[in-house]
Design an enzyme around this catalytic site. Structure first.
Site, PDB file in Angstrom:
ATOM      1  N   CYS A 329       0.911  -1.064  -0.081  1.00 53.63           N
ATOM      2  CA  CYS A 329       0.222   0.023  -0.072  1.00 53.63           C
ATOM      3  C   CYS A 329       0.981   1.256  -0.045  1.00 53.63           C
ATOM      4  O   CYS A 329       1.671   1.725  -0.969  1.00 53.63           O
ATOM      5  CB  CYS A 329      -1.046   0.002   1.130  1.00 53.63           C
ATOM      6  SG  CYS A 329      -2.387   1.089   0.848  1.00 53.63           S
ATOM      7  N   HIS A 432      -3.732  -5.679   0.996  1.00 49.72           N
ATOM      8  CA  HIS A 432      -3.610  -5.817   2.606  1.00 49.72           C
ATOM      9  C   HIS A 432      -3.805  -7.234   2.956  1.00 49.72           C
ATOM     10  O   HIS A 432      -4.736  -8.050   2.175  1.00 49.72           O
ATOM     11  CB  HIS A 432      -4.230  -5.034   3.704  1.00 49.72           C
ATOM     12  CG  HIS A 432      -3.679  -3.625   3.470  1.00 49.72           C
ATOM     13  ND1 HIS A 432      -2.437  -3.264   4.138  1.00 49.72           N
ATOM     14  CD2 HIS A 432      -4.482  -2.546   2.987  1.00 49.72           C
ATOM     15  CE1 HIS A 432      -2.497  -1.886   3.841  1.00 49.72           C
ATOM     16  NE2 HIS A 432      -3.569  -1.522   3.211  1.00 49.72           N
TER      17      HIS A 432
END
Length: 489
Positions: A329, A432
């Site tokens: 991310c 994630h």
């Protein structure tokens, strides 16, 4: 419908754990139960079934109930971006960025959101177990409170107060907190739970008797310190996983000031072949096989921190000696050549030079991407994976022509995702939770240089076992008749 609220004398007193355990106890008995946290401040978040975003600790409590997380379960989520400002998320959606004083004035408006979400949740479940935040005795935050007694008073629900005896001073914690409450708030506080006790209970009983006599409130139970219990945390960080094997695969994570979703690495902490360590400020980076750049709520600011701490030179040296690097991310965005934030979504508008390790640029745009995703790793046998995306960034560049993942269309966003450098040393992804499932975890670690035979732990199965263990302890250490009365069962 019945609502019970669990509040604590301090942050990290064990509120989240107690709520998760009670949720599992009731769910195992066939009770329709749901968790609720009016206001949470955390950088660890989860994507909900209705396409929103809530704190991960509340999502874990939903799992304890056998439910999919829903945005009604955590109607106000604050994600800190600076020491004085945070992104405000209402019922799963970004409302905007606010400074602390502005948010304090906004709480009267936020309370309407909280009560609407609680009423919606209460209409769907027989029991709601609410969790406070911090301490109800924060005098400076009492006005327009929605996190603790402000909600309990509005919902007219009973409260149990949790104190952490492992920190010491638990009687002062409980009595002092009670003393700082209003008369009506003390009346709705029905009792205490002592958390994290080690030792002979016989030595504690005189103190428990005194506490009950002094306050007129019963102690509903003393919970033991549970060694090895590992559940999704709001923000607290486990610095090392304790693996001492000299041949373990060494993973190092810079502990960014605004690190988000560090629960990504819980499965690595459990992995028997991995030695995981988080490196905080002003600490030298230890030798590593893999450096992991985590997510961040303030990517450009955290990238500046990395440079000030000397990590850019550490990473360059690590790569020269054949080490591997993975960014997730915000950490993925740092690997590119530039990060642009023209709207000031994560701080002052502007641009930052990236680490220049992947040929791509990232632009932060309004409209957060919130997806649960599944697909296959574009590595070797292309094993399946599942995870979730929470980001504002849109990345472009030739590096994306060598993707790490291929997402299935339908549930979330489909298509190729992530990047692998031509030499295979640098890898990045927005997804994630990619380590949570053992087959994907081992395939990814093997691609990143791990050569040990030890297999990954199934993170989901570990969560379920931990929740059952927690519920077993609660059933044996809490007064079930008193709890039943509070739940109106």
């Amino acid at each position: 419908m019945a609502t019970l609220m669990i509040q604590g004398t301090t942050s990290d007193a064990g509120k989240s754990t107690v709520v998760a355990g009670l949720c599992r106890v009731l769910a195992r008995r066939g009770v329709s139960v749901a968790p609720f946290k009016p206001q949470n401040m955390a950088l660890n978040s989860a994507v909900t079934v209705d396409g929103g975003e809530i704190g991960r600790s509340t999502a874990l409590q939903a799992l304890a109930c056998g439910l999919e997380p829903h945005s009604d379960m955590n109607p106000v989520l604050l994600k800190p971006q600076t020491d004085q400002g945070a992104q405000v998320i209402l019922r799963g959606r970004v409302y905007g960025n606010m400074e602390a004083l502005d948010y304090h004035l906004f709480k009267a408006e936020a309370k309407r959101t909280v009560m609407a979400a609680w009423q919606a949740l209460s209409s769907r479940y027989d029991v709601v177990i609410a969790e406070g935040a911090g301490s109800p005795a924060e005098i400076n935050l009492r006005e327009h409170d929605i996190a603790n007694m402000g909600f309990a008073e509005a919902a007219d629900c009973p409260v149990l107060l949790v104190g952490d005896i492992d920190r010491g001073g638990v009687f002062a914690q409980l009595v002092g907190t009670l003393e700082l409450l209003s008369e009506s708030e003390r009346a709705r506080t029905r009792g205490f739970i002592i958390n994290r006790f080690r030792g002979d209970i016989g030595l504690l009983e005189p103190g428990l008797d005194w506490l009950a006599a002094h306050t007129g409130k019963p102690v509903l139970g003393t919970l033991p310190y549970l060694q090895g219990l590992m559940l999704d945390a709001e923000d607290s960080l486990q610095r090392e996983n304790g693996t001492q094997d000299r041949v373990a695969f060494r993973i190092v994570v810079p502990a960014l000031p605004r690190m988000s979703n560090h629960t990504d690495f819980d499965a690595l902490s459990l992995h028997p072949g991995v030695a995981l360590s988080f490196v905080g400020p002003d600490r030298p980076a230890p030798p590593a096989d893999l450096i992991l750049l985590p997510g961040s709520k303030s990517t450009r600011a955290d990238l500046d921190w990395l440079r000030r701490q000397g990590w850019e030179a550490v990473i360059q040296r690590h790569l020269r000696y054949g080490g591997k690097l993975l960014g997730i991310c915000g950490g993925f965005q740092m690997l590119g050549t530039a990060i642009h934030d023209p709207h000031g979504l994560e701080g002052e508008p502007g641009s930052s030079e990236g680490l220049g390790l992947l040929a791509m640029t990232t632009r932060l745009v309004p409209g957060k991407q919130l997806h649960n995703v599944t697909g296959r790793l574009m590595l070797g046998e292309k094993v399946p994976f599942q995870g979730y995306e929470i980001h504002n960034g849109v990345s472009e560049g030739s590096a994306l022509g060598r993707p790490l993942l291929q997402r299935k269309p339908g549930a979330g966003k489909g298509g190729d995702e992530g990047a692998i450098s031509p030499d295979g040393q640098v890898v990045g992804s927005y997804v994630h939770g990619i380590f949570d499932h053992p087959e994907a975890c081992d395939a990814l670690l093997n691609a990143l240089g791990m050569r040990h035979a030890a297999a990954a732990v199934d993170r989901d199965a570990h969560r379920q076992r931990s929740l059952d263990r927690l519920a077993d302890v609660m059933e044996s250490h809490l007064e079930s008749d008193s709890l039943a009365q509070l739940f109106r069962l």
